[in-house]
Design a protein around this motif. Structure first.
Motif, PDB file in Angstrom:
ATOM      1  N   PRO A 183      16.473   5.583 -15.648  1.00  0.00           N
ATOM      2  CA  PRO A 183      16.667   6.318 -16.709  1.00  0.00           C
ATOM      3  C   PRO A 183      15.665   7.213 -16.999  1.00  0.00           C
ATOM      4  CG  PRO A 183      16.923   4.063 -17.214  1.00  0.00           C
ATOM      5  CD  PRO A 183      16.616   4.166 -15.696  1.00  0.00           C
ATOM      6  N   ALA A 184      14.535   6.808 -17.020  1.00  0.00           N
ATOM      7  CA  ALA A 184      13.252   7.421 -17.239  1.00  0.00           C
ATOM      8  C   ALA A 184      13.253   8.747 -16.464  1.00  0.00           C
ATOM      9  CB  ALA A 184      11.853   6.696 -17.499  1.00  0.00           C
ATOM     10  N   LEU A 185      13.398   8.363 -15.113  1.00  0.00           N
ATOM     11  CA  LEU A 185      13.320   9.679 -14.182  1.00  0.00           C
ATOM     12  C   LEU A 185      14.355  10.458 -14.309  1.00  0.00           C
ATOM     13  CD1 LEU A 185      11.989  10.561 -11.519  1.00  0.00           C
ATOM     14  CD2 LEU A 185      13.651   9.211 -10.251  1.00  0.00           C
ATOM     15  N   VAL A 186      15.696  10.105 -14.380  1.00  0.00           N
ATOM     16  CA  VAL A 186      16.633  10.980 -15.024  1.00  0.00           C
ATOM     17  C   VAL A 186      16.342  11.758 -16.334  1.00  0.00           C
ATOM     18  CG1 VAL A 186      19.293  11.280 -15.473  1.00  0.00           C
ATOM     19  CG2 VAL A 186      18.298   9.742 -13.764  1.00  0.00           C
ATOM     20  N   GLY A 187      15.786  11.130 -17.160  1.00  0.00           N
ATOM     21  CA  GLY A 187      15.524  11.847 -18.562  1.00  0.00           C
ATOM     22  C   GLY A 187      14.557  12.874 -18.298  1.00  0.00           C
ATOM     23  N   GLY A 188      13.247  12.598 -17.670  1.00  0.00           N
ATOM     24  CA  GLY A 188      12.349  13.516 -17.444  1.00  0.00           C
ATOM     25  C   GLY A 188      12.935  14.749 -16.474  1.00  0.00           C
ATOM     26  N   ILE A 189      13.528  14.569 -15.587  1.00  0.00           N
ATOM     27  CA  ILE A 189      14.137  15.780 -14.943  1.00  0.00           C
ATOM     28  C   ILE A 189      15.172  16.393 -15.761  1.00  0.00           C
ATOM     29  CG2 ILE A 189      15.672  16.172 -12.935  1.00  0.00           C
ATOM     30  CD1 ILE A 189      14.696  13.807 -11.444  1.00  0.00           C
ATOM     31  N   ALA A 190      15.888  15.937 -16.224  1.00  0.00           N
ATOM     32  CA  ALA A 190      17.069  16.672 -17.291  1.00  0.00           C
ATOM     33  C   ALA A 190      16.460  17.501 -18.100  1.00  0.00           C
ATOM     34  CB  ALA A 190      17.921  15.615 -17.911  1.00  0.00           C
ATOM     35  N   TYR A 191      15.001  16.890 -18.910  1.00  0.00           N
ATOM     36  CA  TYR A 191      14.643  17.690 -19.873  1.00  0.00           C
ATOM     37  C   TYR A 191      13.135  18.315 -19.500  1.00  0.00           C
ATOM     38  CZ  TYR A 191      17.516  15.599 -23.468  1.00  0.00           C
ATOM     39  OH  TYR A 191      18.681  15.076 -24.154  1.00  0.00           O
ATOM     40  N   GLN A 192      12.667  18.052 -18.413  1.00  0.00           N
ATOM     41  CA  GLN A 192      11.583  18.810 -17.812  1.00  0.00           C
ATOM     42  C   GLN A 192      10.628  18.703 -18.749  1.00  0.00           C
ATOM     43  OE1 GLN A 192      11.392  20.700 -14.466  1.00  0.00           O
ATOM     44  NE2 GLN A 192      13.128  19.197 -14.170  1.00  0.00           N
ATOM     45  N   SER A 193      10.555  17.241 -19.220  1.00  0.00           N
ATOM     46  CA  SER A 193       9.382  16.984 -20.164  1.00  0.00           C
ATOM     47  C   SER A 193       9.003  15.434 -20.088  1.00  0.00           C
ATOM     48  CB  SER A 193       9.797  17.556 -21.447  1.00  0.00           C
ATOM     49  OG  SER A 193      10.701  16.616 -22.236  1.00  0.00           O
ATOM     50  N   TRP A 194       7.880  15.270 -20.589  1.00  0.00           N
ATOM     51  CA  TRP A 194       7.507  13.626 -20.699  1.00  0.00           C
ATOM     52  C   TRP A 194       8.317  13.063 -21.925  1.00  0.00           C
ATOM     53  CZ3 TRP A 194       5.607  11.681 -25.031  1.00  0.00           C
ATOM     54  CH2 TRP A 194       5.104  12.395 -26.224  1.00  0.00           C
ATOM     55  N   THR A 195       8.625  13.931 -22.903  1.00  0.00           N
ATOM     56  CA  THR A 195       9.472  13.317 -24.135  1.00  0.00           C
ATOM     57  C   THR A 195      10.801  12.896 -23.545  1.00  0.00           C
ATOM     58  OG1 THR A 195      10.217  15.527 -24.776  1.00  0.00           O
ATOM     59  CG2 THR A 195       8.040  14.628 -25.757  1.00  0.00           C
ATOM     60  N   GLY A 196      11.036  13.718 -22.372  1.00  0.00           N
ATOM     61  CA  GLY A 196      12.656  13.336 -21.813  1.00  0.00           C
ATOM     62  C   GLY A 196      12.512  12.188 -21.301  1.00  0.00           C
ATOM     63  N   ALA A 197      11.561  11.933 -20.397  1.00  0.00           N
ATOM     64  CA  ALA A 197      11.228  10.757 -19.630  1.00  0.00           C
ATOM     65  C   ALA A 197      11.238   9.485 -20.584  1.00  0.00           C
ATOM     66  CB  ALA A 197       9.971  10.701 -18.887  1.00  0.00           C
ATOM     67  N   VAL A 198      10.286   9.715 -21.657  1.00  0.00           N
ATOM     68  CA  VAL A 198      10.269   8.504 -22.715  1.00  0.00           C
ATOM     69  C   VAL A 198      11.666   8.129 -23.395  1.00  0.00           C
ATOM     70  CG1 VAL A 198       9.253   7.931 -24.889  1.00  0.00           C
ATOM     71  CG2 VAL A 198       7.915   8.818 -23.074  1.00  0.00           C
ATOM     72  N   SER A 199      12.195   9.366 -23.524  1.00  0.00           N
ATOM     73  CA  SER A 199      13.531   8.962 -24.217  1.00  0.00           C
ATOM     74  C   SER A 199      14.620   8.231 -23.389  1.00  0.00           C
ATOM     75  CB  SER A 199      14.234  10.305 -24.771  1.00  0.00           C
ATOM     76  OG  SER A 199      15.380  10.155 -25.453  1.00  0.00           O
ATOM     77  N   GLY A 200      14.510   8.671 -21.989  1.00  0.00           N
ATOM     78  CA  GLY A 200      15.552   8.143 -21.024  1.00  0.00           C
ATOM     79  C   GLY A 200      15.045   6.455 -20.836  1.00  0.00           C
ATOM     80  N   LEU A 201      13.693   6.276 -20.850  1.00  0.00           N
ATOM     81  CA  LEU A 201      13.300   4.776 -20.742  1.00  0.00           C
ATOM     82  C   LEU A 201      13.743   4.244 -21.999  1.00  0.00           C
ATOM     83  CD1 LEU A 201      11.376   2.681 -19.844  1.00  0.00           C
ATOM     84  CD2 LEU A 201       9.677   3.683 -21.058  1.00  0.00           C
ATOM     85  N   LEU A 202      13.515   4.819 -23.106  1.00  0.00           N
ATOM     86  CA  LEU A 202      14.249   3.856 -24.233  1.00  0.00           C
ATOM     87  C   LEU A 202      15.746   3.751 -24.571  1.00  0.00           C
ATOM     88  CD1 LEU A 202      11.819   5.716 -26.900  1.00  0.00           C
ATOM     89  CD2 LEU A 202      11.678   3.345 -26.118  1.00  0.00           C
ATOM     90  N   TRP A 203      16.434   4.875 -24.190  1.00  0.00           N
ATOM     91  CA  TRP A 203      17.915   4.802 -24.584  1.00  0.00           C
ATOM     92  C   TRP A 203      18.596   4.177 -23.301  1.00  0.00           C
ATOM     93  CZ3 TRP A 203      19.677   4.642 -29.068  1.00  0.00           C
ATOM     94  CH2 TRP A 203      18.881   5.408 -30.248  1.00  0.00           C
ATOM     95  N   GLY A 204      18.096   4.306 -22.005  1.00  0.00           N
ATOM     96  CA  GLY A 204      18.854   3.956 -20.760  1.00  0.00           C
ATOM     97  C   GLY A 204      18.430   2.623 -20.490  1.00  0.00           C
ATOM     98  N   GLY A 205      17.060   2.170 -20.864  1.00  0.00           N
ATOM     99  CA  GLY A 205      16.382   1.012 -20.550  1.00  0.00           C
ATOM    100  C   GLY A 205      16.417  -0.061 -21.521  1.00  0.00           C
TER     101      GLY A 205
END
Length: 317
Positions: A183-205
């Protein structure tokens, strides 16, 4: 004369591993959930986070209920090797213990349910309100810090003989990590940002793990005290039908304890059981077979009625 095989193992090495797992996968998700709420000030919750949370919750939840519980622990149906491996991976991603350990613990729970030896009964901590609250806290959360470890040679010899499943089980920590990184990878790709990756890690993980854990733990704690009891069984399991969707069918807990060999926990078509829906779908495509649903006659004999003799006969069935 040979020495009888020990059913449980207790030593300081085992207890250190239990404390480490408790901190990593029971305490850390609580901390991660608090961080996720605070991180909203940096990165707001959006559709991507919602999809990641729900998708990872559903995949790991089905991995636990259909894979760990119904397939591997109770052998309520047979599955194609690819399905078994996939369910084992998704169940491992939930962070609730390695496959062999989880199966051994749950089989011991059924063997000793609500009696001495049950690793997480809420009904063995004394009477009154204080005893009930102490039991709930123990069974819902604290028992995982330190407990007698069920001997997998005794409780899960069938799984030990399955080399492919053992190989999957040995990679438990890698599967948990994959469940965080995906989910961190998907979040990072979706938002094209490190904050998107962190958000994906937090909510999807971490948040997903926190929510799923407490859903599963509530079945072993609250549903051994509160709820309905339509079928006779020798322990205090209860149904909480109102929670059937969010628990993917696990909240039909009295039904399950009365008929542990059944892949259907709802037992009747109108009782919502998403875990069984998946099993039926797999069977439709030839990926699952030998579904051991109890007969209507057997269900009738175990049904609790106002007649004590009927209830006693059902408990003995």
């Amino acid at each position: 004369m040979s020495t009888p095989r020990r059913k449980t193992i207790s030593n300081e090495y085992i207890h250190r591993l239990q404390r480490r797992h408790f901190l990593l996968f029971d305490i850390l998700p609580i901390v991660g959930t608090a961080i996720a709420v605070a991180f909203l000030a940096v990165h707001p919750f959006g559709l991507t986070e919602l999809v990641l949370f729900l998708a990872m919750w559903l995949l790991t939840g089905l991995g636990v209920t259909v894979g760990y519980h119904r397939l591997f622990t109770h052998r309520t149906f047979k599955a194609a090797p690819s399905v078994s491996a996939t369910l084992a991976v998704f169940g491992s991603m939930a962070g609730q213990g390695g496959l062999l350990s989880w199966v051994a613990l749950h089989r011991r729970h059924h063997e000793c349910s609500d009696r001495e030896g049950d690793p997480h009964s809420p009904n063995l901590s004394g009477g009154g309100l204080t005893g009930m609250l102490r039991g709930l806290v123990h069974s819902h959360f604290l028992w995982m810090r330190r407990h007698a470890y069920p001997n997998i040679v005794h409780y899960a010899p069938d799984l030990l003989k399955n080399r492919s499943l053992v190989r999957v089980a040995r990679l438990y920590y890698y599967w948990v990590a994959l469940g965080m990184l995906a989910p961190a990878l998907v979040g990072g790709i979706a938002y094209q940002s490190w904050t998107g990756a962190v958000s994906g890690l937090l909510w999807g993980g971490l948040v997903r793990m926190f929510v799923l854990e407490h859903i599963v733990w509530a079945i072993n704690s609250f549903l051994h005290i509160f709820g309905t009891r339509p079928y006779a069984s020798r322990e205090n399991s209860r149904n909480g039908g109102i929670f059937s969707l969010v628990t993917l069918g696990e909240s039909w807990h009295n039904n399950h304890h009365a008929f542990p060999e059944s892949p259907s926990f709802g037992l009747d078509w109108y009782r919502l059981d998403p875990g069984y829906w998946l099993i039926r779908l797999l069977a439709l495509f030839g990926l699952a077979s030998d579904l051991k649903v109890p007969s209507k006659e057997r269900m009738r004999t175990k049904r609790v009625t106002n007649n004590p003799d009927d209830a006693a006969r059902g408990a003995a069935a």
